[in-house]
Design a protein around this motif. Structure first.
Motif, PDB file in Angstrom:
ATOM      1  N   MET A   1       0.826  -1.224   0.000  1.00  0.00           N
ATOM      2  CA  MET A   1       0.000   0.000   0.000  1.00  0.00           C
ATOM      3  C   MET A   1       0.856   1.268   0.000  1.00  0.00           C
ATOM      4  SD  MET A   1      -3.220  -0.479  -0.090  1.00  0.00           S
ATOM      5  CE  MET A   1      -3.869   1.007   0.622  1.00  0.00           C
ATOM      6  N   ARG A   2       2.134   1.141   0.441  1.00  0.00           N
ATOM      7  CA  ARG A   2       2.940   2.343   0.585  1.00  0.00           C
ATOM      8  C   ARG A   2       3.155   3.072  -0.739  1.00  0.00           C
ATOM      9  NH1 ARG A   2       7.741   1.046   4.937  1.00  0.00           N
ATOM     10  NH2 ARG A   2       6.390   0.877   6.749  1.00  0.00           N
ATOM     11  N   ARG A   3       3.189   2.312  -1.832  1.00  0.00           N
ATOM     12  CA  ARG A   3       3.463   2.983  -3.103  1.00  0.00           C
ATOM     13  C   ARG A   3       2.299   3.861  -3.556  1.00  0.00           C
ATOM     14  NH1 ARG A   3       2.128   0.807  -8.135  1.00  0.00           N
ATOM     15  NH2 ARG A   3       0.657  -0.912  -8.095  1.00  0.00           N
ATOM     16  N   PHE A   4       1.112   3.664  -2.972  1.00  0.00           N
ATOM     17  CA  PHE A   4      -0.041   4.508  -3.316  1.00  0.00           C
ATOM     18  C   PHE A   4      -0.088   5.792  -2.490  1.00  0.00           C
ATOM     19  CE2 PHE A   4      -1.408   0.320  -4.752  1.00  0.00           C
ATOM     20  CZ  PHE A   4      -1.831   0.631  -6.025  1.00  0.00           C
ATOM     21  N   LEU A   5       0.697   5.851  -1.419  1.00  0.00           N
ATOM     22  CA  LEU A   5       0.721   7.050  -0.585  1.00  0.00           C
ATOM     23  C   LEU A   5       1.676   8.068  -1.183  1.00  0.00           C
ATOM     24  CD1 LEU A   5       0.871   5.517   2.995  1.00  0.00           C
ATOM     25  CD2 LEU A   5      -1.051   6.726   1.990  1.00  0.00           C
ATOM     26  N   ARG A   6       1.242   9.294  -1.221  1.00  0.00           N
ATOM     27  CA  ARG A   6       2.135  10.339  -1.706  1.00  0.00           C
ATOM     28  C   ARG A   6       3.262  10.530  -0.684  1.00  0.00           C
ATOM     29  NH1 ARG A   6       0.500  13.807  -5.737  1.00  0.00           N
ATOM     30  NH2 ARG A   6      -1.604  13.435  -6.529  1.00  0.00           N
ATOM     31  N   PRO A   7       4.492  10.733  -1.152  1.00  0.00           N
ATOM     32  CA  PRO A   7       5.590  10.928  -0.204  1.00  0.00           C
ATOM     33  C   PRO A   7       5.395  12.226   0.580  1.00  0.00           C
ATOM     34  CG  PRO A   7       6.290  11.406  -2.455  1.00  0.00           C
ATOM     35  CD  PRO A   7       4.930  10.789  -2.544  1.00  0.00           C
ATOM     36  N   GLY A   8       5.818  12.224   1.838  1.00  0.00           N
ATOM     37  CA  GLY A   8       5.762  13.430   2.659  1.00  0.00           C
ATOM     38  C   GLY A   8       4.442  13.652   3.358  1.00  0.00           C
ATOM     39  N   HIS A   9       3.507  12.730   3.312  1.00  0.00           N
ATOM     40  CA  HIS A   9       2.231  12.916   3.997  1.00  0.00           C
ATOM     41  C   HIS A   9       2.436  12.676   5.487  1.00  0.00           C
ATOM     42  CE1 HIS A   9      -2.140  13.059   4.409  1.00  0.00           C
ATOM     43  NE2 HIS A   9      -1.996  12.046   5.261  1.00  0.00           N
ATOM     44  N   ASP A  10       2.324  13.743   6.268  1.00  0.00           N
ATOM     45  CA  ASP A  10       2.588  13.683   7.700  1.00  0.00           C
ATOM     46  C   ASP A  10       1.369  14.222   8.443  1.00  0.00           C
ATOM     47  OD1 ASP A  10       3.473  13.818  10.263  1.00  0.00           O
ATOM     48  OD2 ASP A  10       5.166  15.157   9.863  1.00  0.00           O
ATOM     49  N   PRO A  11       0.671  13.370   9.210  1.00  0.00           N
ATOM     50  CA  PRO A  11      -0.547  13.834   9.903  1.00  0.00           C
ATOM     51  C   PRO A  11      -0.277  14.990  10.860  1.00  0.00           C
ATOM     52  CG  PRO A  11      -0.383  11.438   9.971  1.00  0.00           C
ATOM     53  CD  PRO A  11       0.907  11.933   9.409  1.00  0.00           C
ATOM     54  N   VAL A  12       0.882  14.979  11.510  1.00  0.00           N
ATOM     55  CA  VAL A  12       1.205  16.065  12.451  1.00  0.00           C
ATOM     56  C   VAL A  12       1.358  17.386  11.704  1.00  0.00           C
ATOM     57  CG1 VAL A  12       2.887  16.896  14.147  1.00  0.00           C
ATOM     58  CG2 VAL A  12       2.313  14.450  14.032  1.00  0.00           C
ATOM     59  N   ARG A  13       2.062  17.325  10.561  1.00  0.00           N
ATOM     60  CA  ARG A  13       2.241  18.531   9.753  1.00  0.00           C
ATOM     61  C   ARG A  13       0.913  19.021   9.188  1.00  0.00           C
ATOM     62  NH1 ARG A  13       4.810  23.161   9.257  1.00  0.00           N
ATOM     63  NH2 ARG A  13       4.538  24.007   7.158  1.00  0.00           N
ATOM     64  N   GLU A  14       0.049  18.084   8.786  1.00  0.00           N
ATOM     65  CA  GLU A  14      -1.268  18.475   8.266  1.00  0.00           C
ATOM     66  C   GLU A  14      -2.074  19.211   9.330  1.00  0.00           C
ATOM     67  OE1 GLU A  14      -2.434  18.175   5.120  1.00  0.00           O
ATOM     68  OE2 GLU A  14      -0.393  17.529   4.666  1.00  0.00           O
ATOM     69  N   ARG A  15      -1.970  18.755  10.564  1.00  0.00           N
ATOM     70  CA  ARG A  15      -2.674  19.402  11.678  1.00  0.00           C
ATOM     71  C   ARG A  15      -2.100  20.798  11.915  1.00  0.00           C
ATOM     72  NH1 ARG A  15      -2.929  14.941  14.466  1.00  0.00           N
ATOM     73  NH2 ARG A  15      -1.049  15.329  15.669  1.00  0.00           N
ATOM     74  N   LYS A  17      -0.596  22.677   9.712  1.00  0.00           N
ATOM     75  CA  LYS A  17      -0.979  23.536   8.590  1.00  0.00           C
ATOM     76  C   LYS A  17      -2.361  24.138   8.807  1.00  0.00           C
ATOM     77  CE  LYS A  17      -0.355  21.198   4.727  1.00  0.00           C
ATOM     78  NZ  LYS A  17       0.150  20.410   3.581  1.00  0.00           N
ATOM     79  N   ARG A  18      -3.263  23.351   9.400  1.00  0.00           N
ATOM     80  CA  ARG A  18      -4.614  23.887   9.684  1.00  0.00           C
ATOM     81  C   ARG A  18      -4.553  25.002  10.724  1.00  0.00           C
ATOM     82  NH1 ARG A  18      -6.156  18.389   8.959  1.00  0.00           N
ATOM     83  NH2 ARG A  18      -6.016  17.966  11.192  1.00  0.00           N
ATOM     84  N   ASP A  19      -3.553  24.947  11.620  1.00  0.00           N
ATOM     85  CA  ASP A  19      -3.404  25.992  12.639  1.00  0.00           C
ATOM     86  C   ASP A  19      -2.720  27.243  12.096  1.00  0.00           C
ATOM     87  OD1 ASP A  19      -4.506  24.181  14.365  1.00  0.00           O
ATOM     88  OD2 ASP A  19      -2.607  23.591  15.297  1.00  0.00           O
ATOM     89  N   LEU A  20      -2.026  27.090  10.947  1.00  0.00           N
ATOM     90  CA  LEU A  20      -1.250  28.200  10.409  1.00  0.00           C
ATOM     91  C   LEU A  20      -1.937  28.916   9.257  1.00  0.00           C
ATOM     92  CD1 LEU A  20       2.292  26.540  10.241  1.00  0.00           C
ATOM     93  CD2 LEU A  20       1.598  28.326  11.826  1.00  0.00           C
ATOM     94  N   PHE A  21      -2.547  28.144   8.346  1.00  0.00           N
ATOM     95  CA  PHE A  21      -3.009  28.711   7.075  1.00  0.00           C
ATOM     96  C   PHE A  21      -4.528  28.644   6.938  1.00  0.00           C
ATOM     97  CE2 PHE A  21       1.022  26.306   6.072  1.00  0.00           C
ATOM     98  CZ  PHE A  21       1.856  27.392   6.261  1.00  0.00           C
ATOM     99  N   GLN A  22      -5.089  29.744   6.502  1.00  0.00           N
ATOM    100  CA  GLN A  22      -6.523  29.791   6.192  1.00  0.00           C
ATOM    101  C   GLN A  22      -6.757  30.978   5.262  1.00  0.00           C
ATOM    102  OE1 GLN A  22      -9.112  30.233   9.572  1.00  0.00           O
ATOM    103  NE2 GLN A  22     -10.965  30.208   8.353  1.00  0.00           N
ATOM    104  N   PHE A  23      -7.465  30.737   4.166  1.00  0.00           N
ATOM    105  CA  PHE A  23      -7.684  31.799   3.179  1.00  0.00           C
ATOM    106  C   PHE A  23      -9.046  32.445   3.396  1.00  0.00           C
ATOM    107  CE2 PHE A  23      -9.280  33.240  -0.989  1.00  0.00           C
ATOM    108  CZ  PHE A  23      -8.316  34.196  -1.263  1.00  0.00           C
ATOM    109  N   ASN A  24      -9.049  33.771   3.489  1.00  0.00           N
ATOM    110  CA  ASN A  24     -10.291  34.534   3.622  1.00  0.00           C
ATOM    111  C   ASN A  24     -10.167  35.838   2.847  1.00  0.00           C
ATOM    112  OD1 ASN A  24     -12.074  33.186   5.774  1.00  0.00           O
ATOM    113  ND2 ASN A  24     -10.082  33.247   6.787  1.00  0.00           N
TER     114      ASN A  24
END
Length: 998
Positions: A1-15, A17-24
């Motif tokens: 299954m690993r080959r289907f995951l995009r490299p660099g997908h990090d749940p901690v970083r994704e979280r 990013k939600r605390d840092l970036f928001q477009f309005n």
């Protein structure tokens, strides 16, 4: 299954990013583009403006703003507030009516569209039968009276918009009360005006286009009086006590009519042509305001003599012997008067005249002597001269802020000290966390300093560079001076002036150092001015220096405009930023890049021919560098020249097409039959499709030829203290990037402070980097040993930034239109790159470093690149690893001027022009958000002895009051349940959950 995951997908970083970036998209600054209608509520003290694109904007006290948009995007023709309510009605040019309400939600008020309605006539009737021309919201708050082109007046119930057909006032019903010898059927065509009697709500005044005016009894459905004018009617206005009304007419006259109880046909008291006897323009609207001293204010639009002043846009104010015709530089859309709204008051006592012109809002103080203008806190006419560039500076020190305000206040002495009269609602937004400046450069050679800290973009100070140069216009000319006997008594008002004395004056680049107070401004004709802030008026010489950017080249001839001529001798400057040195580029081409280092006292400038460095402390040119390629003939023609070679541009386009075709044939290969080629292509497409689903595909980028035009165009300049020669010693340096993908680096030797005036600054070229793909360089950045961007000049000295890390190795980031590339310093070896065009198919237009803080904690923030592409997308890219964090669609890709005008701030906000007169503000950060947050409370309705149907009025107020929250708390649960069960999306989610459970 690993080959289907995009490299660099990090749940901690994704979280994170939600605390840092928001477009309005948060707020629109400036003046609405193409306004078409104006409304005012004395009850709410709110003003409404409608536009040709279907937008409606409400304004009150500074910071109180609301915006709505009609789905139809049709022109807003009329705006009417419902008396004593937080509601208004708009009429569009498609004949639709829309009811809007201010409702409280989440502790703040919001503008919402409640209902829409289109008046329909009987089958087979012409459109004119129901084409609405006049709207009267009745004081009962229960009905609207709609006058039409056919002369019918329809009565529509509020808020349901149900037509009360039995109460329609038809022309036939009106005519039966009027003697036949006075009028005919055509007298009752086209209702121009509907006005409710100020003392008796059972009577309304109906004005027809053909000068028939009827006072109609609503209870008994009959005409009480009728009045016959001799000229086409334009508008009507009641006097406060209801004993008289005024009509204004197409021939430039106005007439007073008495309303008595003893006769049905009334004769006029007085007919006046204020600017006669020659033919005059129509008076389209009039006010008659009573005062305590007995002399009324007569205020009207138009009426000027046609022959001499037919092209003027004027509003006249007459008070006793005092008379002024205010002359506007753009067409007047509408106006209103702010006066005493207390029904018990005996007099109107007007305080202010508010005029909506096509390009600006002007408010006149009627209480002060001379009737001065009031400085507006919002709705600034940003485009009073066309905006040519903009520059944002964050977190201005308090001392500099106060000095700029002080300089601006000296310019505003001719404005009224009256408080802003449109003051409804309450601003509940938090105070801005810092002081921000937005500087705009204009076509007429001015720079305007705007307070961009909060919701209101407020003008603080205006700087003019015109005094340095000799132009056709004398800066001491006063446009407002009038001769004592001049007639009509015109007075120019407003700031909108789209005509520039000389297009070469236009400002192209601005750079302000907030710590030292130095300002560099560069223009269209190669002029670079360095200024410093002075709190007093001063008269001094401006030193001149020339920078010949073609000194090593032969056989070139500049075909563009000449340089601006400068004034000889001392020049007097107002308090504020005063120029002390002028650097003139030769040839006098547009300055395309500018950088200022206030600690080293150096300014760098670039044009399409090269770049130079100037020491503004010693007032000496350090060096110039020509970047012109032998084929760059277009660079010598200039932006204002009309001799650009169309043949050459077409020839280059065909060469590119031919080159791309040849290269594509080479890639496909020459051998093989047609069927084999098709099969191979099909297999390739299938493989490519599979690959696309797993990872992005890189596109082939066509290498640009060195012969393409404008390769020497200098796009960016950057000062840095870094390691350029070896890794043991750092030194000041200047970097320049060109349109042809070349980066130049110069080592600078800046003498220490004690010998700064004795020894010259020396420069020596140390590096020259040629990017292989030759794409234009749009940004250069040096990262220190901690991979942090180097601080601004004097930022460390003011303890506002950490000292840069000079122990670890530095890195150079070069941003071209097509890719980001990191080099090590001092060897300049490639370390990392991100091919944006190859991956995304877009090109970089703007790039800046922005600091993003977490909304969850104050302890974490990071520096990232904010990038705007030619597709109007904004991308955030991490530093120093160049990983794409997030992408937001922001500007339409067709909006080329909007993309070109975009400017980012240091803390993840931005501005771009959505029209010549409006900036759209947006935020990319969760922490930094500037948006309107305000509340409009329902004021207490003053008891009015002429109001009828009291119980019905109370019920209507109770139904539609936004401050009432709509219903009792015990009903809110049932309402919520009903709303949820009627929400199609919620029902689908419930259904899918149940099916999943099965």
């Amino acid at each position: 299954m690993r080959r289907f995951l995009r490299p660099g997908h990090d749940p901690v970083r994704e979280r994170l990013k939600r605390d840092l970036f928001q477009f309005n998209k948060t707020v629109e600054h400036g003046f609405p583009h193409q306004p078409s209608a104006l409304g005012y509520s004395p009850f709410l003290r709110l003003m409404a403006i409608g536009t040709r694109s279907g937008a409606i904007k409400l304004y009150g006290a500074p910071g109180v703003e609301f915006m709505g948009l009609h789905e139809e995007n049709n022109t807003v023709m009329q705006i009417h507030f419902i008396p004593d309510q937080c509601q208004l009605v708009t009429l569009l040019d498609d004949n639709s009516l829309h009811l809007w309400s201010l409702k409280q939600h989440g502790g703040a008020s919001e503008l919402r569209e409640e209902h829409r309605f289109t008046l329909k006539g009987p089958p087979g009737s012409p459109p004119s039968a129901t084409q609405v021309t006049a709207v009267l919201p009745h004081s009962s708050r229960e009905v609207l009276y709609l006058g039409t082109e056919s002369g019918n007046i329809f009565v529509v119930e509020l808020p349901s918009f149900r037509v009360l057909e039995d109460r329609t006032i038809t022309p036939e019903a009106v005519l039966q009360w009027i003697p036949e010898d006075n009028c005919n059927r055509r007298s009752c065509e086209l209702v121009e005006a509907l006005r409710e009697h100020p003392k008796n709500p059972d009577q309304i005044l109906i004005g027809y286009s053909r000068a028939l005016i009827v006072l109609w009894d609503l209870q008994n459905n009959k005409a009480i009086h009728h009045f016959l004018g001799s000229q086409q009617l334009e508008n009507l206005y009641w006097q406060r006590d209801g004993s008289k009304f005024i009509s204004c007419h197409y021939d430039g006259s106005y007439t007073q009519w008495p309303v008595s109880s003893d006769n049905r046909q009334s004769e006029p008291l007085e007919n006046t042509v204020p600017y006669g006897p020659f033919p005059c323009k129509a008076i389209s609207k009039i006010y008659w305001q009573t005062t305590k001293n007995g002399l009324p204010y007569i205020i009207f639009q138009g009426g000027m003599p046609r022959a001499s002043y037919g092209d003027r846009h004027s509003i006249s104010v007459i008070h006793g012997s005092q008379q002024t015709a205010f002359d506007f530089t753009s067409r007047v859309i509408d106006f209103f008067i702010i006066f005493s709204s207390d029904p018990a008051a005996e007099f109107d006592d007007p305080s202010a005249l508010v005029v909506l012109a096509e390009e600006e809002l002007v408010v006149i103080d009627l209480k002060s002597a001379g009737w001065p203008a009031v400085h507006p806190p919002y709705l600034a006419s940003l485009h009073c001269s066309a905006i040519t560039c903009s520059h944002h500076v964050s977190n201005i020190p308090l001392k500099l802020w106060e000095r700029i305000i002080s300089a601006g206040s000296k310019q505003n002495i001719h404005y009224s000290s009256m408080p802003w009269p449109i003051d409804g609602g309450t601003n509940i937004a938090p105070d801005p966390p810092q002081r921000d400046l937005l500087l705009t450069g204009h076509e007429d050679g001015t720079v305007r300093f705007w307070d961009a800290s909060g919701v209101c973009l407020h003008l603080l100070y205006k700087l003019s560079t015109v005094r340095v140069f000799l132009t056709d216009a004398d800066p001491n000319d006063n446009m407002n001076t009038l001769g004592e006997d001049e007639w009509p008594p015109l007075r120019k008002v407003g700031t909108f002036d789209p005509y520039s004395d000389d297009p070469r004056l236009g400002i192209q680049k601005i750079y302000l150092c907030k710590y030292s107070g130095y300002l560099a401004v560069a223009g269209t004709a190669g002029q670079v001015l360095v200024m410093e802030l002075n709190d007093e008026d001063a008269e001094h010489m401006v030193d001149h220096a020339e920078a010949d950017l073609l000194q090593d080249q032969e056989g070139y001839r500049w075909k563009g405009h000449e340089k601006l001529k400068t004034r000889d001798g001392p020049v007097r400057f107002e308090a504020g930023f005063q120029p002390f040195v002028l650097v003139q580029c030769q040839p006098p081409a547009v300055v395309t890049s500018l950088a200022l280092h206030s600690e080293w006292k150096l300014v760098a400038f670039g044009t399409s021919h090269g770049f130079g460095l100037f020491d503004h402390q010693q007032k000496r040119l350090v060096f110039v560098k020509c970047t012109l390629h032998p084929s760059d003939q277009l660079a010598l023609e200039g932006p204002l020249s009309r001799v650009k070679s169309l043949k050459k541009s077409l020839r280059q386009s065909f060469r590119r097409i031919r080159r791309s075709r040849v290269s594509s044939r080479k890639r496909r290969g020459g051998g093989g039959s047609a069927s084999e080629v098709q099969e191979a292509n099909a297999k390739f497409d299938q493989d490519a499709l599979q690959e696309m689903e797993l990872a992005p595909v890189q596109r082939k980028i066509e290498a640009r030829s060195a012969e393409d035009s404008f390769t020497g165009f200098v796009r960016t300049l950057y000062f840095a203290d870094t390691f350029l020669r070896d890794s043991s010693r750092h030194c000041p340096s200047l970097w320049a990037g060109t349109n042809g993908g070349t980066v130049y680096a110069f080592c600078l030797r800046v003498p220490p402070a004690e010998r700064r005036m004795d020894e010259p600054v020396r420069a020596e070229q140390a590096k020259e980097i040629q990017l292989m793909h030759r794409a234009p360089v749009v940004g250069i950045l040096v990262l220190d040993g901690r991979s942090t961007p180097l601080p601004e000049p004097l930022e460390v000295a003011h303890d506002l930034s950490k000292s840069p890390d000079m122990q670890g190795s530095h890195q150079l980031l070069v941003v071209s239109e097509e890719q980001f590339k990191v080099f090590t310093l001092p060897k300049v070896s490639s370390k990392l790159k991100l091919k944006l065009t190859a991956l995304e198919g877009c090109r970089v237009r703007k790039v800046t470093v922005a600091n993003f803080g977490s909304c969850k904690t104050d302890d974490y923030s990071e520096n990232d690149l904010a990038v705007l592409t030619n597709l109007g997308d904004i991308q955030i890219i991490s530093l120093p690893f160049l990983k794409l964090q997030i992408r937001y669609p922001c500007i339409r890709k067709e909006d080329v001027s909007g993309i070109a005008s975009c400017v980012f701030t240091k803390y993840g906000q931005g501005f771009y022009l959505i029209s010549p007169s409006e900036f759209e503000r947006f935020s990319l950060s969760t922490k930094w958000l500037v948006e309107p947050r305000c509340i409009v409370d329902m004021p207490e309705v003053t008891s009015n002895n002429h109001m009828h149907n009291k119980s019905g009025t109370e019920n209507a107020a109770r139904k539609s009051s936004p401050g009432d929250c709509g219903e009792d708390e015990r009903k809110s649960g049932r309402l919520m349940e009903h709303a949820l069960l009627n929400d199609e999306k919620v029902l689908k989610e419930i259904q899918s959950t149940l099916e999943g459970g099965r």
